[in-house]
Design a protein around this motif. Structure first.
Motif, PDB file in Angstrom:
ATOM      1  N   TYR A  37       0.833  -1.199   0.000  1.00  0.00           N
ATOM      2  CA  TYR A  37       0.000   0.000   0.000  1.00  0.00           C
ATOM      3  C   TYR A  37       0.875   1.259   0.000  1.00  0.00           C
ATOM      4  CZ  TYR A  37      -2.706   3.899   1.690  1.00  0.00           C
ATOM      5  OH  TYR A  37      -3.258   5.146   1.816  1.00  0.00           O
ATOM      6  N   GLU A  55       0.229   2.311  -3.721  1.00  0.00           N
ATOM      7  CA  GLU A  55      -1.150   2.790  -3.768  1.00  0.00           C
ATOM      8  C   GLU A  55      -1.415   4.048  -2.952  1.00  0.00           C
ATOM      9  OE1 GLU A  55      -3.141  -0.733  -2.519  1.00  0.00           O
ATOM     10  OE2 GLU A  55      -2.894  -1.698  -4.460  1.00  0.00           O
ATOM     11  N   ASN A 114      -2.234   7.455  -4.794  1.00  0.00           N
ATOM     12  CA  ASN A 114      -3.491   7.601  -5.516  1.00  0.00           C
ATOM     13  C   ASN A 114      -4.622   6.983  -4.695  1.00  0.00           C
ATOM     14  OD1 ASN A 114      -5.448   8.019  -7.395  1.00  0.00           O
ATOM     15  ND2 ASN A 114      -4.498   6.816  -9.017  1.00  0.00           N
ATOM     16  N   GLU A 115      -5.081   7.712  -3.711  1.00  0.00           N
ATOM     17  CA  GLU A 115      -6.078   7.206  -2.763  1.00  0.00           C
ATOM     18  C   GLU A 115      -7.418   6.873  -3.430  1.00  0.00           C
ATOM     19  OE1 GLU A 115      -6.781   5.813   1.040  1.00  0.00           O
ATOM     20  OE2 GLU A 115      -4.931   6.598   0.235  1.00  0.00           O
ATOM     21  N   PRO A 116      -7.926   7.700  -4.364  1.00  0.00           N
ATOM     22  CA  PRO A 116      -9.207   7.326  -5.000  1.00  0.00           C
ATOM     23  C   PRO A 116      -9.151   5.989  -5.748  1.00  0.00           C
ATOM     24  CG  PRO A 116      -8.743   9.640  -5.386  1.00  0.00           C
ATOM     25  CD  PRO A 116      -7.515   9.057  -4.758  1.00  0.00           C
ATOM     26  N   ALA A 117      -8.036   5.716  -6.409  1.00  0.00           N
ATOM     27  CA  ALA A 117      -7.901   4.430  -7.100  1.00  0.00           C
ATOM     28  C   ALA A 117      -7.842   3.283  -6.097  1.00  0.00           C
ATOM     29  CB  ALA A 117      -6.653   4.427  -7.975  1.00  0.00           C
ATOM     30  N   TYR A 118      -7.188   3.511  -4.959  1.00  0.00           N
ATOM     31  CA  TYR A 118      -7.116   2.501  -3.901  1.00  0.00           C
ATOM     32  C   TYR A 118      -8.512   2.196  -3.370  1.00  0.00           C
ATOM     33  CZ  TYR A 118      -6.084   0.422   0.635  1.00  0.00           C
ATOM     34  OH  TYR A 118      -6.065  -0.405   1.732  1.00  0.00           O
ATOM     35  N   GLY A 133     -11.315   2.629  -4.897  1.00  0.00           N
ATOM     36  CA  GLY A 133     -12.041   1.941  -5.955  1.00  0.00           C
ATOM     37  C   GLY A 133     -11.694   0.460  -6.020  1.00  0.00           C
ATOM     38  N   SER A 134     -10.414   0.141  -5.868  1.00  0.00           N
ATOM     39  CA  SER A 134     -10.019  -1.273  -5.916  1.00  0.00           C
ATOM     40  C   SER A 134     -10.550  -2.032  -4.704  1.00  0.00           C
ATOM     41  CB  SER A 134      -8.499  -1.407  -6.024  1.00  0.00           C
ATOM     42  OG  SER A 134      -7.869  -0.964  -4.852  1.00  0.00           O
ATOM     43  N   GLU A 146     -14.156  -2.773  -5.366  1.00  0.00           N
ATOM     44  CA  GLU A 146     -14.331  -3.882  -6.316  1.00  0.00           C
ATOM     45  C   GLU A 146     -14.164  -5.228  -5.620  1.00  0.00           C
ATOM     46  OE1 GLU A 146     -11.741  -3.488  -9.656  1.00  0.00           O
ATOM     47  OE2 GLU A 146     -12.519  -1.507 -10.183  1.00  0.00           O
ATOM     48  N   SER A 163      -4.625   2.502   5.176  1.00  0.00           N
ATOM     49  CA  SER A 163      -4.741   3.862   4.670  1.00  0.00           C
ATOM     50  C   SER A 163      -4.526   4.894   5.777  1.00  0.00           C
ATOM     51  CB  SER A 163      -6.114   4.071   4.025  1.00  0.00           C
ATOM     52  OG  SER A 163      -6.281   5.415   3.670  1.00  0.00           O
ATOM     53  N   THR A 182     -11.155   8.027   3.754  1.00  0.00           N
ATOM     54  CA  THR A 182     -11.189   6.668   3.209  1.00  0.00           C
ATOM     55  C   THR A 182     -11.980   5.750   4.127  1.00  0.00           C
ATOM     56  OG1 THR A 182      -9.061   6.996   2.133  1.00  0.00           O
ATOM     57  CG2 THR A 182      -9.748   4.727   2.473  1.00  0.00           C
TER      58      THR A 182
END
Length: 132
Positions: free
Chosen positions: A41, A45, A48-52, A54-55, A58, A93, A98
């Motif tokens: 992390y 990661e 880029n917290e928004p991508a983290y 999002g993953s 998912e 995080s 988050t």
């Protein structure tokens, strides 16, 4: 063996060469999966917290696809497993935004899945604890 305080460890790390620090990090990552996940992390990661987020959402969606609706016991076990995963990702995080986003997403997925919260006190308490 006495364990040094975090402040003492920080002072000692500041005196070490970067190559030695990299070796220590690799040694930490080799012995514990959680340490490896945290390093992953921080290195790949955290920038880029928004991508983290999002993953993580998912993966949470994939877990929610496996929630059995018929058996209340298995539903509780699966929801606890998903919550452990979400809590671990929140811990990595350490950002409040988050944490809030992932907890709200978890509660939203419970509502979408139509988990029977009134049938068991454990499920109800689990949901109420997340709302706090």
């Amino acid at each position: 063996m006495n364990t040094a305080s975090l402040n003492e460890i920080k002072k000692e790390i500041n005196t070490l060469d970067p190559e030695v620090i990299a070796g220590l990090c690799m040694r930490l990552a080799k012995y514990k999966k959680e340490n490896k996940e945290l390093l992953n992390y921080l290195l790949f990661e955290a920038h880029n917290e928004p991508a983290y987020v999002g993953s993580v959402k998912e993966i949470t969606d994939e877990f929610f696809n496996d929630v059995p609706a018929a058996n209340l016991y298995l539903t509780k076990k699966t929801l606890r497993k998903i919550l452990r995963f979400v809590n671990k990702q929140i811990k990595y995080s350490g950002i409040v935004q988050t944490e809030i986003e992932l907890r709200v997403y978890f509660c939203t997925k419970i509502k979408e899945k139509r988990v029977p919260l009134t049938e068991g006190t454990v499920l109800s308490n689990l949901y109420q604890q997340q709302l706090k």
